[in-house]
Design a protein around this motif. Structure first.
Motif, PDB file in Angstrom:
ATOM      1  N   GLY A 171     -13.661  12.697 -18.424  1.00 22.21           N
ATOM      2  CA  GLY A 171     -12.454  12.395 -17.660  1.00 22.21           C
ATOM      3  C   GLY A 171     -11.563  13.608 -17.646  1.00 22.21           C
ATOM      4  O   GLY A 171     -11.825  14.608 -18.320  1.00 22.21           O
ATOM      5  N   PRO A 172     -10.470  13.559 -16.908  1.00 19.54           N
ATOM      6  CA  PRO A 172      -9.562  14.713 -16.840  1.00 19.54           C
ATOM      7  C   PRO A 172      -8.935  15.076 -18.176  1.00 19.54           C
ATOM      8  O   PRO A 172      -8.482  16.204 -18.356  1.00 19.54           O
ATOM      9  CB  PRO A 172      -8.511  14.287 -15.811  1.00 19.54           C
ATOM     10  CG  PRO A 172      -8.623  12.814 -15.725  1.00 19.54           C
ATOM     11  CD  PRO A 172     -10.036  12.463 -16.023  1.00 19.54           C
ATOM     12  N   LEU A 173      -8.911  14.135 -19.133  1.00 14.92           N
ATOM     13  CA  LEU A 173      -8.335  14.415 -20.457  1.00 14.92           C
ATOM     14  C   LEU A 173      -9.393  14.479 -21.550  1.00 14.92           C
ATOM     15  O   LEU A 173      -9.054  14.435 -22.744  1.00 14.92           O
ATOM     16  CB  LEU A 173      -7.274  13.372 -20.802  1.00 14.92           C
ATOM     17  CG  LEU A 173      -6.014  13.380 -19.942  1.00 14.92           C
ATOM     18  CD1 LEU A 173      -5.041  12.292 -20.393  1.00 14.92           C
ATOM     19  CD2 LEU A 173      -5.329  14.742 -19.988  1.00 14.92           C
ATOM     20  N   SER A 174     -10.663  14.570 -21.189  1.00 14.34           N
ATOM     21  CA  SER A 174     -11.697  14.722 -22.203  1.00 14.34           C
ATOM     22  C   SER A 174     -11.444  15.985 -23.010  1.00 14.34           C
ATOM     23  O   SER A 174     -11.071  17.024 -22.469  1.00 14.34           O
ATOM     24  CB  SER A 174     -13.080  14.785 -21.542  1.00 14.34           C
ATOM     25  OG  SER A 174     -13.441  13.523 -21.017  1.00 14.34           O
ATOM     26  N   GLY A 175     -11.635  15.885 -24.332  1.00 17.42           N
ATOM     27  CA  GLY A 175     -11.340  16.999 -25.220  1.00 17.42           C
ATOM     28  C   GLY A 175      -9.953  16.943 -25.822  1.00 17.42           C
ATOM     29  O   GLY A 175      -9.641  17.719 -26.729  1.00 17.42           O
TER      30      GLY A 175
ATOM     31  N   GLN B  39      -8.614   8.025 -19.352  1.00 10.24           N
ATOM     32  CA  GLN B  39      -8.842   9.307 -18.690  1.00 10.24           C
ATOM     33  C   GLN B  39      -9.651  10.272 -19.557  1.00 10.24           C
ATOM     34  O   GLN B  39      -9.741  11.453 -19.263  1.00 10.24           O
ATOM     35  CB  GLN B  39      -7.500   9.921 -18.302  1.00 10.24           C
ATOM     36  CG  GLN B  39      -6.729   9.046 -17.317  1.00 10.24           C
ATOM     37  CD  GLN B  39      -5.370   9.608 -16.980  1.00 10.24           C
ATOM     38  OE1 GLN B  39      -5.240  10.780 -16.634  1.00 10.24           O
ATOM     39  NE2 GLN B  39      -4.339   8.783 -17.064  1.00 10.24           N
ATOM     40  N   GLY B  40     -10.256   9.731 -20.620  1.00  6.09           N
ATOM     41  CA  GLY B  40     -11.182  10.521 -21.406  1.00  6.09           C
ATOM     42  C   GLY B  40     -10.679  11.000 -22.741  1.00  6.09           C
ATOM     43  O   GLY B  40     -11.450  11.555 -23.532  1.00  6.09           O
TER      44      GLY B  40
ATOM     45  N   ALA C 156      -6.741   2.062 -15.049  1.00  6.53           N
ATOM     46  CA  ALA C 156      -5.656   1.933 -14.076  1.00  6.53           C
ATOM     47  C   ALA C 156      -5.700   2.986 -12.984  1.00  6.53           C
ATOM     48  O   ALA C 156      -5.115   2.792 -11.921  1.00  6.53           O
ATOM     49  CB  ALA C 156      -4.309   2.009 -14.798  1.00  6.53           C
ATOM     50  N   VAL C 157      -6.350   4.126 -13.227  1.00  2.77           N
ATOM     51  CA  VAL C 157      -6.389   5.233 -12.278  1.00  2.77           C
ATOM     52  C   VAL C 157      -7.840   5.642 -12.082  1.00  2.77           C
ATOM     53  O   VAL C 157      -8.620   5.646 -13.036  1.00  2.77           O
ATOM     54  CB  VAL C 157      -5.571   6.441 -12.793  1.00  2.77           C
ATOM     55  CG1 VAL C 157      -5.577   7.579 -11.776  1.00  2.77           C
ATOM     56  CG2 VAL C 157      -4.138   6.021 -13.111  1.00  2.77           C
ATOM     57  N   THR C 158      -8.217   5.983 -10.849  1.00  4.40           N
ATOM     58  CA  THR C 158      -9.579   6.441 -10.588  1.00  4.40           C
ATOM     59  C   THR C 158      -9.569   7.928 -10.241  1.00  4.40           C
ATOM     60  O   THR C 158      -8.634   8.427  -9.623  1.00  4.40           O
ATOM     61  CB  THR C 158     -10.228   5.652  -9.441  1.00  4.40           C
ATOM     62  OG1 THR C 158      -9.473   5.851  -8.235  1.00  4.40           O
ATOM     63  CG2 THR C 158     -10.285   4.169  -9.770  1.00  4.40           C
TER      64      THR C 158
ATOM     65  N   PRO D 152     -14.633  10.930 -13.422  1.00  2.00           N
ATOM     66  CA  PRO D 152     -14.261   9.510 -13.487  1.00  2.00           C
ATOM     67  C   PRO D 152     -13.918   9.013 -14.883  1.00  2.00           C
ATOM     68  O   PRO D 152     -13.220   8.022 -15.030  1.00  2.00           O
ATOM     69  CB  PRO D 152     -15.507   8.807 -12.945  1.00  2.00           C
ATOM     70  CG  PRO D 152     -16.627   9.766 -13.162  1.00  2.00           C
ATOM     71  CD  PRO D 152     -16.029  11.118 -12.989  1.00  2.00           C
ATOM     72  N   GLY D 153     -14.392   9.695 -15.910  1.00  2.00           N
ATOM     73  CA  GLY D 153     -14.057   9.279 -17.266  1.00  2.00           C
ATOM     74  C   GLY D 153     -15.172   8.504 -17.931  1.00  2.00           C
ATOM     75  O   GLY D 153     -16.034   7.913 -17.260  1.00  2.00           O
TER      76      GLY D 153
END
Length: 392
Positions: A17-21, A43-44, A359-361, A366-367
């Motif tokens: 996801g955009p917040l992975s890590g 979001q990850g 809640a967000v795609t 995609p996460g």
């Protein structure tokens, strides 16, 4: 000292996801803080929920589930869970070790508590200058109410939401569903994401805050306007008279919105009230609000000819409307399924259940796959091993 090797935290399954890590330490309880962290997990982000020995109070809320609170499960998906007693030096040392490798810490202690526990921002900044430190409070960190306990419905009542919800000359009414908490959660997720973005530029973290009071007022920004020269008591209700609202039908209730000229025309035509279009008496939203006592009885008489579900079909895309349903209907609602909003989870105590997923795609990231909320202390060993690893 030998590096420990047991019980590492599992990796998230599925695409990034955009917040992975990003690692988040969630020390908060109830809804606002925990769900804000859940939105980050969606979001990850790797979220570690840290609870006191007695657990998050939300676990104790009334529930028809025998093994766990339905509210806790719904608010805390996709987190690893551990128990730390921050009043004990050994457990406080574990938290400090986790802080060294964390990106974000979220808590909802009253403003005077973090310093007493030794986890205020000034101290944690020394441990990790890149840390985003998010304090969730009832009323903020300044002012006469700063150490007062804040709860969703208390803030609803205080800020005028309940008074505006009630019909004229009726007692104030609560908006059930913890709307202030959930909006605060959205602000937490947005604020943390912005702070992480800024950290990429500056290289350093910062302290940030979200309060229920600020959230309750932010939700009313369209009402919270007082022009110079206006009296104190003015019309701040945004409802467009009695036309836009929930109406009875032959069977069930139907919400209708008819604020634009197109929707008003379609409403009159499809209910057979053509004569309402023939006069300029009703040709604007404001005029219809002024004359709602003339319009609403006729509208109700027309709506009584069909059920709410039938009117949904009659109005189609021409009149924004919805039959009043229950939340249980959403589990099998076609649009909810089409959007993949419900996921099947496996919980260590409850077993299989269906619940909301994210809640967000995001298209390219995609996460990871969501997973069930943790049991109390479920990942203690892994979290403590992770704290040990951060010492090397």
């Amino acid at each position: 000292m030998n590096e420990p090797t047991s019980h590492p935290l599992p990796a998230r399954e599925g695409p990034p996801g955009p917040l992975s890590g990003i690692r988040v330490l969630d020390l908060s309880a109830y809804i606002a803080g925990p769900y804000g962290c859940t939105l980050l997990a969606d979001q990850g982000a790797e979220v570690i929920k840290i609870e006191p020995p007695a657990g998050d109070n939300l676990r104790k809320y009334p529930s028809t589930l025998a093994e766990e609170s339905r509210a806790f499960i719904g608010v805390n998906r996709s987190k690893w869970g551990a128990v730390l007693d921050l009043k004990q030096p050994a457990d406080l040392a574990v938290l400090m070790s986790l802080v060294r490798s964390a990106d974000v810490l979220v808590h909802n202690f009253r403003p005077s508590v973090p310093a007493r526990l030794g986890i205020d921002y000034a101290r944690l900044r020394e441990v990790n200058p890149r840390l985003i430190y998010c304090a969730v409070t009832g009323y903020g960190e300044q002012g006469p109410l700063k150490d007062k306990a804040g709860y969703d419905q208390v803030l609803q009542t205080m800020t005028g939401m309940c008074s505006l919800q009630a019909p004229p000359q009726q007692p104030p009414q609560i908006l059930y569903g913890s709307v202030v908490d959930y909006y605060a959660a959205a602000l937490i997720a947005a604020g943390v994401s912005s702070a992480l973005y800024e950290r990429e530029r500056s290289g350093v973290g910062q302290e940030m805050g979200v309060s229920l009071l600020r959230s309750a007022l932010a939700m009313q920004s369209a009402r919270l306007v007082w022009a110079e020269g206006e009296p104190r008591e003015v019309g701040r209700d945004m409802r467009s008279g009695g036309i836009t609202g929930i109406h009875p039908t032959r069977e069930g209730y139907l919400y209708i919105s008819a604020n634009t000229p197109h929707f008003w025309r379609a409403l009159c035509e499809r209910t057979g009230l053509h004569d309402l279009l023939a006069t300029d008496r009703y040709d604007s939203v404001r005029k219809r609000a002024q004359h709602q006592a003339e319009i609403v009885p006729r509208l109700h008489a027309a709506l009584a000819e069909r059920s709410a579900l039938q009117w949904e079909q009659v109005f189609g895309e021409e009149v924004p409307c919805a039959a009043a349903r229950t939340v249980e209907d959403m589990f099998d609602f076609p649009q909810v399924h089409a959007e993949g909003m419900v996921h099947t989870f496996q919980h260590p105590a409850v077993g299989s259940y269906r619940g909301f997923t994210r809640a967000v795609t995001f298209g390219r990231t995609p996460g990871p796959v969501p997973f069930a909320s943790p049991g109390l202390g479920q990942h203690d060993d892994a979290v403590r091993a992770e704290a040990q690893r951060s010492l090397f």
